[in-house]
Design a protein around this motif. Structure first.
Motif, PDB file in Angstrom:
ATOM      1  N   SER A 116       0.823  -1.304  -0.036  1.00 48.23           N
ATOM      2  CA  SER A 116       0.144  -0.020  -0.026  1.00 48.23           C
ATOM      3  C   SER A 116       0.815   1.107  -0.103  1.00 48.23           C
ATOM      4  O   SER A 116       0.560   2.303  -0.889  1.00 48.23           O
ATOM      5  N   ILE A 117       1.936   1.285   0.768  1.00 47.51           N
ATOM      6  CA  ILE A 117       2.927   2.425   0.806  1.00 47.51           C
ATOM      7  C   ILE A 117       3.617   2.518  -0.445  1.00 47.51           C
ATOM      8  O   ILE A 117       3.785   3.947  -0.757  1.00 47.51           O
ATOM      9  N   LEU A 118       4.006   1.474  -1.108  1.00 47.71           N
ATOM     10  CA  LEU A 118       4.657   1.478  -2.229  1.00 47.71           C
ATOM     11  C   LEU A 118       3.624   2.127  -3.293  1.00 47.71           C
ATOM     12  O   LEU A 118       4.188   2.722  -4.059  1.00 47.71           O
ATOM     13  N   SER A 119       2.530   1.557  -3.249  1.00 46.50           N
ATOM     14  CA  SER A 119       1.665   2.086  -4.574  1.00 46.50           C
ATOM     15  C   SER A 119       1.290   3.401  -4.325  1.00 46.50           C
ATOM     16  O   SER A 119       0.946   4.272  -5.223  1.00 46.50           O
ATOM     17  N   SER A 120       1.233   4.092  -3.064  1.00 49.23           N
ATOM     18  CA  SER A 120       0.761   5.513  -2.767  1.00 49.23           C
ATOM     19  C   SER A 120       2.127   6.368  -2.932  1.00 49.23           C
ATOM     20  O   SER A 120       1.998   7.409  -3.827  1.00 49.23           O
ATOM     21  N   HIS A 121       3.149   5.971  -2.691  1.00 47.12           N
ATOM     22  CA  HIS A 121       4.456   6.949  -2.763  1.00 47.12           C
ATOM     23  C   HIS A 121       5.594   6.367  -3.633  1.00 47.12           C
ATOM     24  O   HIS A 121       6.550   7.293  -4.254  1.00 47.12           O
ATOM     25  N   GLY A 122       5.387   5.172  -4.170  1.00 45.12           N
ATOM     26  CA  GLY A 122       6.441   4.597  -5.097  1.00 45.12           C
ATOM     27  C   GLY A 122       6.445   5.352  -6.084  1.00 45.12           C
ATOM     28  O   GLY A 122       7.851   5.673  -6.735  1.00 45.12           O
ATOM     29  N   PRO A 123       5.504   5.655  -7.221  1.00 50.38           N
ATOM     30  CA  PRO A 123       5.629   6.211  -8.224  1.00 50.38           C
ATOM     31  C   PRO A 123       6.640   7.730  -8.076  1.00 50.38           C
ATOM     32  O   PRO A 123       7.370   7.831  -8.967  1.00 50.38           O
ATOM     33  N   ASN A 124       5.999   8.590  -7.241  1.00 47.23           N
ATOM     34  CA  ASN A 124       6.691   9.799  -7.223  1.00 47.23           C
ATOM     35  C   ASN A 124       8.152   9.558  -6.690  1.00 47.23           C
ATOM     36  O   ASN A 124       9.155  10.423  -7.336  1.00 47.23           O
ATOM     37  N   ALA A 125       8.440   8.695  -5.632  1.00 50.56           N
ATOM     38  CA  ALA A 125       9.770   8.534  -5.627  1.00 50.56           C
ATOM     39  C   ALA A 125      10.560   7.843  -6.387  1.00 50.56           C
ATOM     40  O   ALA A 125      11.924   8.397  -6.703  1.00 50.56           O
ATOM     41  N   TRP A 126      10.058   7.035  -7.426  1.00 47.82           N
ATOM     42  CA  TRP A 126      10.912   6.471  -8.518  1.00 47.82           C
ATOM     43  C   TRP A 126      11.107   7.766  -9.394  1.00 47.82           C
ATOM     44  O   TRP A 126      12.312   7.936 -10.049  1.00 47.82           O
ATOM     45  N   LEU A 127      10.235   8.479  -9.780  1.00 49.54           N
ATOM     46  CA  LEU A 127      10.281   9.578 -10.789  1.00 49.54           C
ATOM     47  C   LEU A 127      11.453  10.534  -9.936  1.00 49.54           C
ATOM     48  O   LEU A 127      12.284  11.062 -10.679  1.00 49.54           O
ATOM     49  N   ILE A 128      11.409  11.009  -8.781  1.00 50.80           N
ATOM     50  CA  ILE A 128      12.235  11.823  -8.140  1.00 50.80           C
ATOM     51  C   ILE A 128      13.704  11.301  -8.359  1.00 50.80           C
ATOM     52  O   ILE A 128      14.729  11.995  -8.483  1.00 50.80           O
ATOM     53  N   ARG A 129      13.844  10.040  -7.912  1.00 49.77           N
ATOM     54  CA  ARG A 129      14.976   9.407  -8.063  1.00 49.77           C
ATOM     55  C   ARG A 129      15.634   9.306  -9.458  1.00 49.77           C
ATOM     56  O   ARG A 129      16.921   9.481  -9.753  1.00 49.77           O
ATOM     57  N   ASN A 130      14.760   9.095 -10.397  1.00 50.99           N
ATOM     58  CA  ASN A 130      15.370   8.985 -11.935  1.00 50.99           C
ATOM     59  C   ASN A 130      15.836  10.351 -12.217  1.00 50.99           C
ATOM     60  O   ASN A 130      16.541  10.438 -12.990  1.00 50.99           O
ATOM     61  N   TYR A 131      15.042  11.581 -11.717  1.00 51.91           N
ATOM     62  CA  TYR A 131      15.479  12.902 -12.169  1.00 51.91           C
ATOM     63  C   TYR A 131      16.706  13.079 -11.435  1.00 51.91           C
ATOM     64  O   TYR A 131      17.579  13.778 -12.077  1.00 51.91           O
ATOM     65  N   GLN A 132      16.918  12.621 -10.319  1.00 44.48           N
ATOM     66  CA  GLN A 132      18.336  13.028  -9.548  1.00 44.48           C
ATOM     67  C   GLN A 132      19.400  12.265 -10.280  1.00 44.48           C
ATOM     68  O   GLN A 132      20.425  12.622 -10.551  1.00 44.48           O
ATOM     69  N   LEU A 133      19.071  10.885 -10.648  1.00 49.29           N
ATOM     70  CA  LEU A 133      20.136  10.043 -11.547  1.00 49.29           C
ATOM     71  C   LEU A 133      20.445  10.712 -12.711  1.00 49.29           C
ATOM     72  O   LEU A 133      21.543  10.925 -13.273  1.00 49.29           O
ATOM     73  N   ASN A 134      19.205  11.111 -13.497  1.00 52.01           N
ATOM     74  CA  ASN A 134      19.707  11.760 -14.692  1.00 52.01           C
ATOM     75  C   ASN A 134      20.449  12.943 -14.581  1.00 52.01           C
ATOM     76  O   ASN A 134      21.276  13.275 -15.582  1.00 52.01           O
ATOM     77  N   SER A 135      20.149  14.070 -13.585  1.00 51.54           N
ATOM     78  CA  SER A 135      20.953  14.892 -13.318  1.00 51.54           C
ATOM     79  C   SER A 135      22.332  14.553 -12.940  1.00 51.54           C
ATOM     80  O   SER A 135      23.408  15.288 -13.612  1.00 51.54           O
ATOM     81  N   GLN A 136      22.629  13.634 -12.007  1.00 50.65           N
ATOM     82  CA  GLN A 136      23.985  13.324 -11.974  1.00 50.65           C
ATOM     83  C   GLN A 136      24.586  12.583 -13.203  1.00 50.65           C
ATOM     84  O   GLN A 136      25.864  12.970 -13.417  1.00 50.65           O
ATOM     85  N   LEU A 137      23.996  12.021 -13.870  1.00 54.54           N
ATOM     86  CA  LEU A 137      24.332  11.457 -15.317  1.00 54.54           C
ATOM     87  C   LEU A 137      24.921  12.622 -16.133  1.00 54.54           C
ATOM     88  O   LEU A 137      26.074  12.256 -16.678  1.00 54.54           O
ATOM     89  N   THR A 138      24.075  13.509 -16.288  1.00 53.92           N
ATOM     90  CA  THR A 138      24.465  14.788 -17.151  1.00 53.92           C
ATOM     91  C   THR A 138      25.591  15.420 -16.661  1.00 53.92           C
ATOM     92  O   THR A 138      26.524  15.764 -17.428  1.00 53.92           O
ATOM     93  N   GLU A 139      25.773  15.500 -15.408  1.00 49.84           N
ATOM     94  CA  GLU A 139      26.993  16.082 -14.870  1.00 49.84           C
ATOM     95  C   GLU A 139      28.197  15.505 -15.014  1.00 49.84           C
ATOM     96  O   GLU A 139      29.332  15.946 -15.303  1.00 49.84           O
TER      97      GLU A 139
END
Length: 217
Positions: A116-139
């Motif tokens: 239940s927690i994963l379905s509620s907060h997982g997508p946003n956490a996944w998107l935020i983490r992907n954004y952070q990883l993409n920023s780190q990758l670009t840098e």
């Protein structure tokens, strides 16, 4: 004195190593130097210490023991399965079955809560983490490209410097050979002149003796 003063090789200009015999001799010198170089032990204090990735999780550390050389040991799910009892169970068997049932019930409740927690907060956490990883990758890619450009600039400047230096050294070598040739020719001419002077001196002494003898008469 700077260490650069001891460098006497121009890899971009010198072609001596194109000769297989010279290349083999250079490789032999390198191997001899490596044999003299002291080896570093695995427990050397200068080496970084082994980092425990999961120091506080003994179960996960045991699960990953020997990875990646050994396959990951599967999780034991038998303690979460429904208990089985016989037709006439004893009191100990009933207590054990009840305990196992409570464990399984708690495990399933925890899984439902986590899902239940994963379905509620997982997508946003996944998107935020992907954004952070993409920023780190670009840098990191930008830093890598800058380093590659710096390496290219350094190699280009080294090549230009060595080629210019090699041409200057070739001119000096040619001039040196010309001077050596001129010196050898001058020495040969001096030897030839000495060979011509010796008979003239002997003739001069002979004439001088004749003149003295005539003057005495």
């Amino acid at each position: 004195m700077s260490s650069l003063s001891y460098i006497d090789a121009l890899p971009y200009y010198d072609k001596q190593l194109d000769d297989p015999s010279a290349k083999a001799a250079a490789q032999a010198l390198i191997e001899a130097e490596l044999r003299k170089t002291p080896q570093i032990n695995d427990d050397d204090e200068r080496l970084p210490r082994t980092i425990e990735v999961f120091p506080k999780s003994t179960e996960l550390s045991a699960l990953l023991d020997g990875y990646p050389s050994k396959p990951i040991r599967g999780i034991d799910t038998s303690k979460y399965q429904p208990p089985t009892i016989g037709e006439e169970p004893t009191l100990d068997e009933l207590e054990k079955a009840e305990k196992q049932s409570r464990i399984g019930e708690g495990h399933m409740a925890l899984r439902i809560e986590n899902t239940s927690i994963l379905s509620s907060h997982g997508p946003n956490a996944w998107l935020i983490r992907n954004y952070q990883l993409n920023s780190q990758l670009t840098e990191l890619q930008s830093s890598l490209n800058n380093l590659k450009e710096n390496v290219t600039d350094v190699n280009r400047s080294r090549r230009v410097f060595q080629e210019d230096t090699g041409k200057h050294l070739s001119k000096l070598e040619s001039r040196w050979q010309d001077l050596i040739g001129s010196t050898v020719q001058l020495e040969m001419a001096c030897k030839a002149m000495e060979g011509e002077v010796k008979p003239l001196r002997r003739k001069h002494e002979s004439l001088k003796e004749e003149v003295e003898s005539l003057e005495k008469q």
